[in-house]
Each structure stands twice: as structure tokens, then as C-alpha cells.
Design a protein around this motif. Structure first.
Motif, mmCIF file in Angstrom:
data_model
loop_
_atom_site.group_PDB
_atom_site.id
_atom_site.type_symbol
_atom_site.label_atom_id
_atom_site.label_comp_id
_atom_site.label_asym_id
_atom_site.label_seq_id
_atom_site.Cartn_x
_atom_site.Cartn_y
_atom_site.Cartn_z
ATOM 1 N N MET A 1 -0.116 30.013 -15.829
ATOM 2 C CA MET A 1 -0.455 30.502 -14.519
ATOM 3 C C MET A 1 -2.117 30.451 -14.526
ATOM 4 O O MET A 1 -2.472 31.335 -15.514
ATOM 5 C CB MET A 1 0.236 31.755 -14.078
ATOM 6 N N ALA A 2 -2.630 29.968 -13.615
ATOM 7 C CA ALA A 2 -3.949 30.115 -13.500
ATOM 8 C C ALA A 2 -4.701 31.690 -13.126
ATOM 9 O O ALA A 2 -3.872 32.215 -12.592
ATOM 10 C CB ALA A 2 -4.739 29.253 -12.287
ATOM 11 N N GLU A 3 -5.693 31.849 -13.690
ATOM 12 C CA GLU A 3 -6.219 33.327 -13.471
ATOM 13 C C GLU A 3 -6.008 33.781 -11.912
ATOM 14 O O GLU A 3 -5.942 34.599 -11.625
ATOM 15 C CB GLU A 3 -7.609 33.433 -14.080
ATOM 16 N N THR A 4 -6.679 32.737 -11.166
ATOM 17 C CA THR A 4 -6.796 33.177 -9.727
ATOM 18 C C THR A 4 -5.308 33.467 -9.203
ATOM 19 O O THR A 4 -5.030 34.524 -8.355
ATOM 20 C CB THR A 4 -7.259 31.958 -9.014
ATOM 21 N N GLU A 5 -4.523 32.798 -9.639
ATOM 22 C CA GLU A 5 -3.320 33.148 -9.178
ATOM 23 C C GLU A 5 -2.423 34.407 -9.703
ATOM 24 O O GLU A 5 -1.948 34.940 -8.804
ATOM 25 C CB GLU A 5 -2.146 31.894 -9.424
ATOM 26 N N VAL A 7 -4.067 37.061 -10.625
ATOM 27 C CA VAL A 7 -4.733 38.159 -10.154
ATOM 28 C C VAL A 7 -4.092 38.416 -8.654
ATOM 29 O O VAL A 7 -4.064 39.544 -8.222
ATOM 30 C CB VAL A 7 -6.204 38.011 -10.168
ATOM 31 N N LYS A 8 -3.908 37.236 -7.771
ATOM 32 C CA LYS A 8 -3.692 37.483 -6.470
ATOM 33 C C LYS A 8 -2.457 37.999 -6.621
ATOM 34 O O LYS A 8 -1.958 38.989 -5.651
ATOM 35 C CB LYS A 8 -3.594 36.134 -5.802
ATOM 36 N N ARG A 9 -1.337 37.524 -7.289
ATOM 37 C CA ARG A 9 -0.148 38.138 -7.159
ATOM 38 C C ARG A 9 -0.137 39.639 -8.081
ATOM 39 O O ARG A 9 0.894 40.289 -7.461
ATOM 40 C CB ARG A 9 0.800 37.406 -8.600
ATOM 41 N N ALA A 10 -0.920 39.934 -8.837
ATOM 42 C CA ALA A 10 -0.945 41.228 -9.319
ATOM 43 C C ALA A 10 -1.482 42.197 -8.101
ATOM 44 O O ALA A 10 -0.820 43.305 -7.778
ATOM 45 C CB ALA A 10 -1.739 41.374 -10.591
ATOM 46 N N VAL A 11 -2.417 41.860 -7.478
ATOM 47 C CA VAL A 11 -2.627 42.477 -6.168
ATOM 48 C C VAL A 11 -1.687 42.761 -5.134
ATOM 49 O O VAL A 11 -1.432 43.703 -4.730
ATOM 50 C CB VAL A 11 -3.926 41.907 -5.529
ATOM 51 N N ARG A 12 -1.072 41.487 -4.915
ATOM 52 C CA ARG A 12 -0.092 41.401 -3.704
ATOM 53 C C ARG A 12 1.203 42.241 -4.011
ATOM 54 O O ARG A 12 1.752 43.153 -3.463
ATOM 55 C CB ARG A 12 0.410 39.923 -3.754
ATOM 56 N N GLU A 13 1.572 42.343 -5.366
ATOM 57 C CA GLU A 13 2.567 43.156 -6.016
ATOM 58 C C GLU A 13 2.445 44.379 -6.497
ATOM 59 O O GLU A 13 3.163 45.238 -7.115
ATOM 60 C CB GLU A 13 3.601 42.210 -6.746
ATOM 61 N N SER A 14 1.173 44.868 -6.527
ATOM 62 C CA SER A 14 0.616 46.227 -6.831
ATOM 63 C C SER A 14 0.909 46.327 -8.312
ATOM 64 O O SER A 14 1.163 47.386 -8.765
ATOM 65 C CB SER A 14 1.044 47.408 -5.973
ATOM 66 N N ARG A 15 0.784 45.417 -8.976
ATOM 67 C CA ARG A 15 0.989 45.449 -10.567
ATOM 68 C C ARG A 15 -0.536 46.046 -11.236
ATOM 69 O O ARG A 15 -1.840 45.539 -10.722
ATOM 70 C CB ARG A 15 1.331 44.106 -11.088
#
Ligand SMILES: [Zn+2]
Length: 133
Positions: A1-5, A7-15
Motif C-alpha cells: 500500500m502506498a504511503e498516501t493511501e 495515511v488517508k485510510r488511517a485518518v479516515r478510520e481514526s487509526r
């Protein structure tokens, strides 16, 4: 998984992002990022437990699906026969299922191994009983 993806997922899922990359927090505006200081997995685990003040409870560990982060549910034994190894079906009283992806889990030697490592981490700090029940 690319870094951009991720990081966006972590923010979106409050991880919380755990990383060895000390510059990740500077490249991105990440609300929750913990930079792991050591190359040693044992020391990383110790850092995470103490930095986040985690309370480790035997009945709470391994209760989330590793694939999709969904809380596990106890499976109906008869419905998982043939989907787990015969030895597991014969010897494990409880088998758990992810309601989202259907992956099956049971307490094997991995559970005891991980709990042993966590116990060693907590013993170093001298407060094992405060963290493991
Ligand atoms: Zn799942």
C-alpha cells in the motif's frame, strides 16, 4: 500500500500509525502517529504499551479481526466444521468468526506465545499485575 493511501485510510478510520519512519509525521498532517524508537520488536512492543498506557487483558486480546478490524463473534461450532483443521475442531471449545470477512480464529500456541512476550515486557517495568488480568 502506498504511503498516501495508508495515511488517508488511517485518518479516515481514526487509526494510530506506528512507524519507524521518523519523518512521516513531518510529511503528513497525521493526528495520531507514534514513531517507534527501536529496531527491536520487543522494545517496540514495550514502547507502544507504555506510551499508550495500554491495559492488556487476556480476554480482550485477539478479539479483533486482523484483516478488517471488525470485532470477532463466537462461531457456531457445527457451522465451521470442515473450515478449520480437524485437530482444531476437535480440541478447541471456542472458535471465533469475523462477521465481515468470515475469517475464523481460535486460540492456539500463538496466543500463549504473545501473552508470554507481553508478560516479559510488563515484568521489566515491575507492574505486570496492573496490566494483565
Ligand atoms: Zn474480518
Amino acid at each position: 500500500m502506498a504511503e498516501t493511501e495508508f495515511v488517508k485510510r488511517a485518518v479516515r478510520e481514526s487509526r494510530l500509525i506506528l512507524t519507524r519512519d521518523t519523518l512521516l509525521g513531518e510529511r503528513w498532517t497525521v493526528p495520531s502517529c507514534l514513531s517507534l524508537e527501536s529496531d527491536s520488536t520487543f522494545d517496540q512492543l514495550r514502547q507502544v504499551i507504555y506510551r499508550l498506557n495500554l491495559r492488556i487483558s487476556d480476554d480482550k486480546i485477539f478479539t479483533i479481526c486482523l484483516k478488517c478490524n471488525e470485532p470477532l463473534e463466537e462461531a457456531v461450532r457445527e457451522k465451521v466444521e470442515g473450515r478449520v483443521p480437524p485437530y482444531v475442531y476437535r480440541t478447541k471449545d471456542r472458535i471465533f468468526k469475523c462477521p465481515r470477512c468470515g475469517h475464523l480464529y481460535w486460540r492456539g500456541t500463538h496466543h500463549d506465545l504473545v501473552m508470554g512476550i507481553i508478560s516479559k515486557v510488563l515484568e521489566l517495568k515491575g507492574d505486570r499485575e496492573d496490566h494483565i488480568s
